[in-house]
Enzyme design. Structure first.
Site, short mmCIF file in Angstrom:
data_model
loop_
_atom_site.label_atom_id
_atom_site.label_comp_id
_atom_site.label_asym_id
_atom_site.label_seq_id
_atom_site.Cartn_x
_atom_site.Cartn_y
_atom_site.Cartn_z
N THR A 293 0.86 -1.18 0.00
CA THR A 293 0.00 0.00 0.00
C THR A 293 0.89 1.24 0.00
OG1 THR A 293 -0.18 -0.06 2.41
CG2 THR A 293 -1.93 -1.16 1.15
N THR B 142 1.21 4.38 1.52
CA THR B 142 1.86 4.99 2.68
C THR B 142 2.82 4.02 3.34
OG1 THR B 142 -0.08 6.41 2.99
CG2 THR B 142 1.46 6.27 4.83
N CYS B 143 2.44 2.75 3.40
CA CYS B 143 3.32 1.74 4.02
C CYS B 143 4.61 1.58 3.22
CB CYS B 143 2.59 0.40 4.14
SG CYS B 143 1.14 0.47 5.22
N THR B 144 4.49 1.58 1.90
CA THR B 144 5.68 1.49 1.05
C THR B 144 6.57 2.71 1.24
OG1 THR B 144 4.48 0.13 -0.55
CG2 THR B 144 6.49 1.23 -1.32
N MET C 187 8.35 2.41 4.79
CA MET C 187 9.41 1.40 4.89
C MET C 187 10.59 1.72 3.96
SD MET C 187 8.79 -0.64 7.34
CE MET C 187 7.73 0.40 8.31
#
Length: 157
Positions: A46, A48-50, A53
């Protein structure tokens, strides 16, 4: 509400996928040796998660230089996490909380994300060498990132 500063961090053992296969990672293995940053995130692949990280991976030396081990934790399988890490060039160790036991222990469940089910909320914890929480933050929404300056400040104390 996530666990608070000053609370003893719940210990856990979660799986990560390495080139050598599945490996157990136990939080308490860091106690007495190094600080730990736990970054809970909702789901692999997703936006924002990408972003989170990848940004952390690119600046990982800023955390290791402060004597910290950084882990990303989500409810994805270790196999999905590994594929995502490879495709997105994520170098932060990703831990699978498929059964949501650690997400629940840290009280950072995000209920029914986008109608697909419960996931981890976006949250950050700094755990001292003594196993006590030094910083705790759950963001208001999954699209908001933690305050990484505050995370680094807690590590530097």
């Amino acid at each position: 509400m996530p666990l608070v500063v000053g609370a003893k961090a719940p210990d856990f053992t979660l799986k990560t996928k390495t080139a050598d296969g599945l490996k157990d990672v136990r939080l308490s293995d860091n106690f007495g040796k190094k600080q730990t940053v736990l970054l809970f995130f909702p789901l692999a692949y997703t936006g924002t998660c990408t972003q989170e990280m990848c940004d952390i991976s690119n600046g990982l030396s800023g955390y290791t230089g402060l004597g910290a081990e950084v882990y990303g934790i989500s409810v994805d399988s270790p196999f999905a996490q590994e594929a995502w890490a490879k495709s997105s060039k994520i170098t932060v160790p990703l831990l699978s909380d498929l059964n949501k036991t650690v997400t629940k222990a840290y009280d950072v469940v995000f209920p029914n994300l986008a109608g697909v089910g419960d996931t981890s909320a976006r949250a950050a914890f700094v755990i001292g060498r003594d196993g006590v929480i030094k910083y705790a933050e759950q963001t208001p929404t999954p699209k908001d990132l933690p305050n990484f300056n505050a995370v680094k400040a807690a590590l530097a104390k």
